[in-house]
Design a protein around this motif. Structure first.
Motif, PDB file in Angstrom:
ATOM      1  N   UNK A 221      50.516  89.771   5.463  1.00  0.00           N
ATOM      2  CA  UNK A 221      51.485  89.595   4.388  1.00  0.00           C
ATOM      3  C   UNK A 221      52.821  89.292   4.907  1.00  0.00           C
ATOM      4  N   UNK A 222      53.524  88.322   4.454  1.00  0.00           N
ATOM      5  CA  UNK A 222      54.879  88.020   5.078  1.00  0.00           C
ATOM      6  C   UNK A 222      55.989  88.696   4.198  1.00  0.00           C
TER       7      UNK A 222
ATOM      8  N   UNK B 108      51.611  97.133  10.697  1.00  0.00           N
ATOM      9  CA  UNK B 108      51.751  97.293   9.100  1.00  0.00           C
ATOM     10  C   UNK B 108      52.638  96.197   8.886  1.00  0.00           C
ATOM     11  N   UNK B 109      52.670  95.803   7.575  1.00  0.00           N
ATOM     12  CA  UNK B 109      53.561  94.693   7.151  1.00  0.00           C
ATOM     13  C   UNK B 109      54.495  95.334   6.156  1.00  0.00           C
ATOM     14  N   UNK B 110      56.008  94.861   6.181  1.00  0.00           N
ATOM     15  CA  UNK B 110      56.892  95.427   5.461  1.00  0.00           C
ATOM     16  C   UNK B 110      57.852  94.195   4.787  1.00  0.00           C
ATOM     17  N   UNK B 111      58.288  94.804   3.847  1.00  0.00           N
ATOM     18  CA  UNK B 111      59.385  93.877   3.198  1.00  0.00           C
ATOM     19  C   UNK B 111      60.949  93.866   3.971  1.00  0.00           C
ATOM     20  N   UNK B 112      61.429  92.839   3.613  1.00  0.00           N
ATOM     21  CA  UNK B 112      62.976  92.871   4.219  1.00  0.00           C
ATOM     22  C   UNK B 112      63.775  94.101   4.042  1.00  0.00           C
ATOM     23  N   UNK B 113      63.525  94.624   2.909  1.00  0.00           N
ATOM     24  CA  UNK B 113      64.348  95.828   2.788  1.00  0.00           C
ATOM     25  C   UNK B 113      63.993  97.116   3.724  1.00  0.00           C
ATOM     26  N   UNK B 114      62.883  97.053   4.005  1.00  0.00           N
ATOM     27  CA  UNK B 114      62.465  98.037   5.113  1.00  0.00           C
ATOM     28  C   UNK B 114      63.040  97.382   6.650  1.00  0.00           C
TER      29      UNK B 114
ATOM     30  N   UNK C 250      58.836  88.571  10.897  1.00  0.00           N
ATOM     31  CA  UNK C 250      57.875  88.263   9.893  1.00  0.00           C
ATOM     32  C   UNK C 250      57.684  89.373   8.962  1.00  0.00           C
ATOM     33  N   UNK C 251      58.068  90.666   9.298  1.00  0.00           N
ATOM     34  CA  UNK C 251      57.599  91.853   8.682  1.00  0.00           C
ATOM     35  C   UNK C 251      56.606  92.527   9.226  1.00  0.00           C
ATOM     36  N   UNK C 252      55.937  91.967  10.388  1.00  0.00           N
ATOM     37  CA  UNK C 252      54.640  92.630  10.948  1.00  0.00           C
ATOM     38  C   UNK C 252      55.432  93.374  12.040  1.00  0.00           C
ATOM     39  N   UNK C 253      54.915  94.643  12.033  1.00  0.00           N
ATOM     40  CA  UNK C 253      55.057  95.625  13.122  1.00  0.00           C
ATOM     41  C   UNK C 253      53.868  96.130  13.812  1.00  0.00           C
ATOM     42  N   UNK C 254      53.635  95.809  15.092  1.00  0.00           N
ATOM     43  CA  UNK C 254      52.615  96.342  15.683  1.00  0.00           C
ATOM     44  C   UNK C 254      52.600  97.707  16.624  1.00  0.00           C
TER      45      UNK C 254
END
Length: 566
Positions: A117-118, A141-147, A175-179
């Motif tokens: 998810x972007x 995890x995938x997060x939104x811009x606010x996070x 992109x919002x993806x954190x590894x």
């Protein structure tokens, strides 16, 4: 007088000295005899099993109990097959929440969706709220811009920890993806969770576990770190036990992030540990400390496992080590010296090499016979590594049901040449090793009977047999989830088989997992689960299906028993 007597049961004891029985007697939470030894003894409660099958209670040697319990209250994304379904689920949850509330989901799989998810899509779906979607592997995890904004990623103030990756597009935009350890940028915003909230989650998880026949589980990483929920996480388990909602015996792995320098007498050789010098074995037979959990690499699902050759479709090894290899090697040795059993998370073959080398040095520095160090997952094991496992007495802890849940994408990542190395089982048995059953729940479904079926069949979701030479018999699969799971925790003298003197932990099943077609093993019903002779699941069911004389005990004793474990 016995507390409980089972009659007319098809009992598989998993004890070679008395493999089958029809009658079982229980006194003070322990098995006191089988067949003629107890058949004519009076009992407060007699249970006519009417030919139902009784087996030892199941153990799960690697699961994430608090994580799973919390996920039961989160947005379930495990069945989402397209990005649109993810967005729709987030939008529906957003519509029911206040404007500033977090939207938390778990279980999405990018290999099914076709992409992660972007953040811009999550921004739209969540209406600008903080959205946090956890990958099924737990390694990203995938997060939104606010996070990202709150974490300092967007303004460049965030400090990304070693072993973590903030994924960016070709223009360098997140992109919002954190590894891997970059996930701490999110968890630092919401953790630690309150102990009471965690205890609630453990109660929910424990009820599910009991319904699946689990009587003992190993929680694979508490405290701070990649999986931990709170620096005082053990208090949540104690609280759940005090409340009476912990229906399952639990062994707690302590995440290595909790280790720190200790000032002990030089003769002790303890330079690193946790406060008071507590180590593996502290506690009792309901709740105690298990191994030290040390993460070495990433995830095979997420293509971050440390492999010696690139994944298919990649022109370079994309592995992510959790820290510098020298430091992780030293951490394993220090934990060994401090008296811990060590559980090294190693999925790729390069990480397996690192773990084996560290265990070899640890034994050279301070020999500890039969310590039973472990390699969690052992996901990709080369042929030349198998004999080293045996030489060092290392316990492999693979998850067979991964083969069904995510095996197709794993096979695609490895290619046909390496496919025989994937989540081995028979190769370990052939070298005299014992392989405990485990699930890594919630990464994959955790019902032990599903795991046994996967051990026997090794079928992927697409119907492909992955590594046919690694299949085992149904009897070996049952042993993996009972006696071998107990052995991996140094508990084989207390549980794992229905042997007089051991704990009366057993499961009543609708059919025999060893005696039916393998395709039906996972569909067997768990009629009832007993821990220490008390029914923790299914009391109403067996009251309806069997003739019960006397009140059925439903409260398992949790009085501490003195013990010591290496």
């Amino acid at each position: 007088m016995l507390d409980l007597k089972l009659l007319n049961a098809r009992i598989r004891t998993v004890d070679d000295r008395h493999p089958r029985a029809r009658t079982l007697g229980v006194l003070s939470g322990r098995i006191v005899g089988l067949d003629d030894a107890v058949r004519h003894l009076p009992a407060r409660t007699t249970l006519d099993c009417r030919d139902a099958v009784v087996v030892p209670g199941f153990g799960d040697a690697h699961n994430h109990m608090a994580w799973f319990g919390q996920s039961l209250d989160e947005l379930d994304l495990s069945e989402a097959t397209t990005p649109a379904r993810i967005h729709d689920a987030v939008a529906r949850r957003a519509a029911a929440l206040p404007a500033d509330a977090w939207i938390v989901g778990s279980g999405y799989d990018d290999t099914v969706l076709g992409a992660h998810p972007h953040r811009t899509d999550l921004d739209r779906a969540g209406g600008g709220r903080p959205v946090w979607l956890k990958h099924r592997s737990g390694h990203m995890c995938a997060v939104s811009s606010e996070v990202l904004r709150r974490a300092g990623v967007l303004d460049g103030t965030a400090v990304v920890p070693d072993g973590g990756v903030v994924v960016r597009d070709e223009a360098g935009v997140p992109t919002g993806l954190l590894q891997e350890r970059a996930q701490s940028l999110v968890t630092d915003l919401v953790m630690p969770y309150p102990v009471g909230e965690l205890a609630d989650a453990l109660g929910r998880a424990s009820a599910v576990y009991a319904s699946e026949g689990l009587t003992h589980v190993v929680e694979a990483g508490i405290g701070t770190g990649l999986i931990g929920r709170s620096p005082v996480e053990a208090a949540a388990y104690q609280l759940a036990r005090e409340r009476g909602t912990l229906r399952t015996r639990v062994e707690l792995m302590v995440a290595s992030d909790n280790l720190h320098a200790l000032r002990a007498h030089p003769d002790d050789g303890i330079t690193t540990g946790i406060d008071l010098g507590l180590r593996s074995g502290f506690g009792d037979d309901w709740l105690r400390l298990g191994p030290m959990k040390i993460w070495l690499d990433g995830s095979l699902i997420g293509r971050t496992a440390a492999v010696s050759e690139p994944f298919c479709g990649h022109d370079h090894t994309s592995s992510v080590l959790q820290d510098g290899p020298e430091r992780m090697h030293r951490l394993v040795v220090d934990a060994h010296r401090a008296g811990w059993r060590v559980a090294a998370h190693a999925i790729g073959d390069s990480a397996v090499d690192l773990a084996l080398d560290a265990f070899a040095e640890a034994q050279r520095v301070l020999p500890r016979p039969d310590v039973r160090h472990r390699i969690e997952h052992s996901g990709v094991v080369r042929p030349d590594q198998l004999d080293r496992y045996a030489e060092l007495g290392v316990v492999p802890v693979p998850q067979a049901h991964f083969l069904y849940a995510v095996g197709d994408t794993m096979a695609e990542a490895l290619g046909p040449a390496r496919l025989p190395w994937l989540y081995r089982h028979r190769s370990f048995l052939d070298r005299g090793l014992r392989v405990p059953g485990s699930s890594d729940r919630p990464v994959a479904p955790g019902a032990p009977l599903l795991g046994m079926q996967s051990m026997v069949e090794r079928l992927s979701r697409a119907g492909v047999v992955l590594g046919p030479d690694e299949r085992v018999t149904a009897e070996q699969a049952l042993r993996a989830y009972t006696l071998d799971a107990a052995w991996a925790s140094h508990d084989e003298d207390r549980r794992g088989s229905l042997t007089p003197g051991k704990y009366a932990d057993f499961v009543i099943l609708s059919d025999d997992p060893v005696g039916i077609d393998s395709s039906r093993i996972g569909a067997i019903d768990v009629l009832a689960t007993f821990v220490a002779g008390a029914c923790v699941h299914g009391a109403d069911t067996i009251a309806d299906l069997t003739a019960v004389n006397g009140p059925l005990p439903t409260t398992a004793s949790s009085r501490p028993h003195a013990r010591s474990t290496t």
